[in-house]
Design a protein around this motif. Sequence first.
Motif, mmCIF file in Angstrom:
data_model
loop_
_atom_site.group_PDB
_atom_site.id
_atom_site.type_symbol
_atom_site.label_atom_id
_atom_site.label_comp_id
_atom_site.label_asym_id
_atom_site.label_seq_id
_atom_site.Cartn_x
_atom_site.Cartn_y
_atom_site.Cartn_z
ATOM 1 N N VAL A 103 -12.442 1.147 -0.741
ATOM 2 C CA VAL A 103 -11.381 0.350 -0.119
ATOM 3 C C VAL A 103 -10.045 0.676 -0.768
ATOM 4 O O VAL A 103 -9.030 0.893 -0.089
ATOM 5 C CB VAL A 103 -11.680 -1.164 -0.244
ATOM 6 C CG1 VAL A 103 -10.485 -1.985 0.230
ATOM 7 C CG2 VAL A 103 -12.921 -1.523 0.550
ATOM 8 N N LEU A 104 -10.025 0.731 -2.112
ATOM 9 C CA LEU A 104 -8.788 1.016 -2.847
ATOM 10 C C LEU A 104 -8.269 2.413 -2.507
ATOM 11 O O LEU A 104 -7.066 2.602 -2.288
ATOM 12 C CB LEU A 104 -9.054 0.895 -4.345
ATOM 13 C CG LEU A 104 -7.831 0.831 -5.276
ATOM 14 C CD1 LEU A 104 -6.974 -0.384 -4.958
ATOM 15 C CD2 LEU A 104 -8.282 0.789 -6.733
ATOM 16 N N ASN B 268 0.813 -1.212 0.000
ATOM 17 C CA ASN B 268 0.000 0.000 0.000
ATOM 18 C C ASN B 268 0.851 1.268 0.000
ATOM 19 O O ASN B 268 0.445 2.298 -0.524
ATOM 20 C CB ASN B 268 -0.935 0.015 1.215
ATOM 21 C CG ASN B 268 -2.043 -1.029 1.099
ATOM 22 O OD1 ASN B 268 -2.240 -1.617 0.041
ATOM 23 N ND2 ASN B 268 -2.746 -1.257 2.190
ATOM 24 N N ARG C 222 -17.897 2.536 -6.346
ATOM 25 C CA ARG C 222 -18.323 1.265 -5.763
ATOM 26 C C ARG C 222 -17.654 1.081 -4.408
ATOM 27 O O ARG C 222 -16.640 1.738 -4.115
ATOM 28 C CB ARG C 222 -17.928 0.115 -6.694
ATOM 29 C CG ARG C 222 -18.493 0.223 -8.108
ATOM 30 C CD ARG C 222 -17.763 -0.687 -9.062
ATOM 31 N NE ARG C 222 -16.351 -0.312 -9.181
ATOM 32 C CZ ARG C 222 -15.473 -0.947 -9.939
ATOM 33 N NH1 ARG C 222 -15.842 -1.994 -10.637
ATOM 34 N NH2 ARG C 222 -14.212 -0.544 -9.982
ATOM 35 N N PRO C 223 -18.179 0.173 -3.575
ATOM 36 C CA PRO C 223 -17.524 -0.093 -2.285
ATOM 37 C C PRO C 223 -16.054 -0.475 -2.450
ATOM 38 O O PRO C 223 -15.216 -0.078 -1.642
ATOM 39 C CB PRO C 223 -18.350 -1.256 -1.718
ATOM 40 C CG PRO C 223 -19.705 -1.064 -2.304
ATOM 41 C CD PRO C 223 -19.457 -0.550 -3.699
ATOM 42 N N SER C 224 -15.741 -1.231 -3.510
ATOM 43 C CA SER C 224 -14.344 -1.634 -3.742
ATOM 44 C C SER C 224 -13.465 -0.424 -4.056
ATOM 45 O O SER C 224 -12.266 -0.420 -3.751
ATOM 46 C CB SER C 224 -14.271 -2.648 -4.893
ATOM 47 O OG SER C 224 -14.819 -2.106 -6.081
ATOM 48 N N ASP C 225 -14.049 0.615 -4.667
ATOM 49 C CA ASP C 225 -13.294 1.841 -4.937
ATOM 50 C C ASP C 225 -12.894 2.530 -3.638
ATOM 51 O O ASP C 225 -11.770 3.035 -3.504
ATOM 52 C CB ASP C 225 -14.123 2.820 -5.771
ATOM 53 C CG ASP C 225 -14.391 2.320 -7.181
ATOM 54 O OD1 ASP C 225 -13.588 1.510 -7.676
ATOM 55 O OD2 ASP C 225 -15.384 2.744 -7.784
ATOM 56 N N LYS D 175 -3.041 2.298 -10.091
ATOM 57 C CA LYS D 175 -4.337 1.706 -10.421
ATOM 58 C C LYS D 175 -5.340 2.803 -10.744
ATOM 59 O O LYS D 175 -5.289 3.899 -10.187
ATOM 60 C CB LYS D 175 -4.853 0.842 -9.268
ATOM 61 C CG LYS D 175 -4.005 -0.400 -9.019
ATOM 62 C CD LYS D 175 -4.627 -1.318 -7.977
ATOM 63 C CE LYS D 175 -3.784 -2.573 -7.777
ATOM 64 N NZ LYS D 175 -4.394 -3.496 -6.796
ATOM 65 N N ASP E 260 -6.635 2.482 0.819
ATOM 66 C CA ASP E 260 -5.344 1.789 0.850
ATOM 67 C C ASP E 260 -4.219 2.620 0.228
ATOM 68 O O ASP E 260 -3.047 2.413 0.530
ATOM 69 C CB ASP E 260 -5.438 0.456 0.086
ATOM 70 C CG ASP E 260 -6.201 -0.603 0.862
ATOM 71 O OD1 ASP E 260 -6.379 -0.430 2.088
ATOM 72 O OD2 ASP E 260 -6.618 -1.611 0.254
#
Length: 300
Positions: free
Chosen positions: A71-72, A25, A66-69, A51, A75
């Motif tokens: 998180v990214l 990270n 999105r939720p994954s965004d 990324k 990080d």
Amino acid sequence: MRNLFYIGFCICILFSCKVQQKKENEKLIVCSTSITADCVRQVVGNKLTVKSLMGAGVDPHTYNPRPSDVVLLNDARLVVYTGFHLEGKMAELFSRLSERKEVISFQLDFPKNKVLYTDEITPDPHVWFDTDSWVHSMNAVVDKLVELYPEYELEFRENFYKFLVQVQKKTSELKGKLNEVPKEQRVLITSHDAFHYFGRTFDIRVKALQGVSTSQEPGVRDVVDLVDYIVEHRVKAIFVENSVSPKALKSVLSSVERRGYHVKIGGTLFSDALGSKGSGADTYLGMLSHNVNSIKEGLK
């Protein structure tokens, strides 16, 4: 005893994974669009991981994180975005992130006297098509990268200089190509108003069906006005975009045909996002080349 040993072993593995993840990270740069991500990669090379939240063909005007965004983004060591309200629905998210994380936009160092406006206060966000000003705006991003990773300063600044020279050389080459099209034929008609910086850079008139944001639906008057313009100026081709539905523009094509004039689809241009890997438009310079070559062929 064996159970205690097993539990201890699992704890060690988990701790090791967390340490490894933290190290990864520390070298993670997250960019909003595929365009910003490619330009940052040109600077950092293989020293850092870059990324993009939005992939090939994704429209940033209407993108919902999105939720994954989230998180990214959490990080990442550094978050880079375009600015000028391009990533409209994510502006608040970037603002909140900046309170606890390194966040920077290309807008910060973009020459203020080079910004185009759609009205008195609203900037046109498609700034990457002003190639000189876009590369200039990378200075602040490069400085931030050097601040966070001083051990790579020499390499990052050398990479940036090489990229700057490549962009200048490519821009000059592409200007020459478009100049081969007679000036009266140099009219670029697209789905949405994303090419005014492009028009200024490459000396071509620009018209569009939709406004600057794709969230604005074209009305009947917009269609009629564009059809009148195409027929009156004997425009040879109109162009669809990779991140915008071609449906509305095809209705323009049909209306022109009913007026007894033929206009063709000159090809697909890349406006708000790069193309998929292997498309030839999957880098910033590749996108510029693809667009100019397609326009030149379509307007011949």
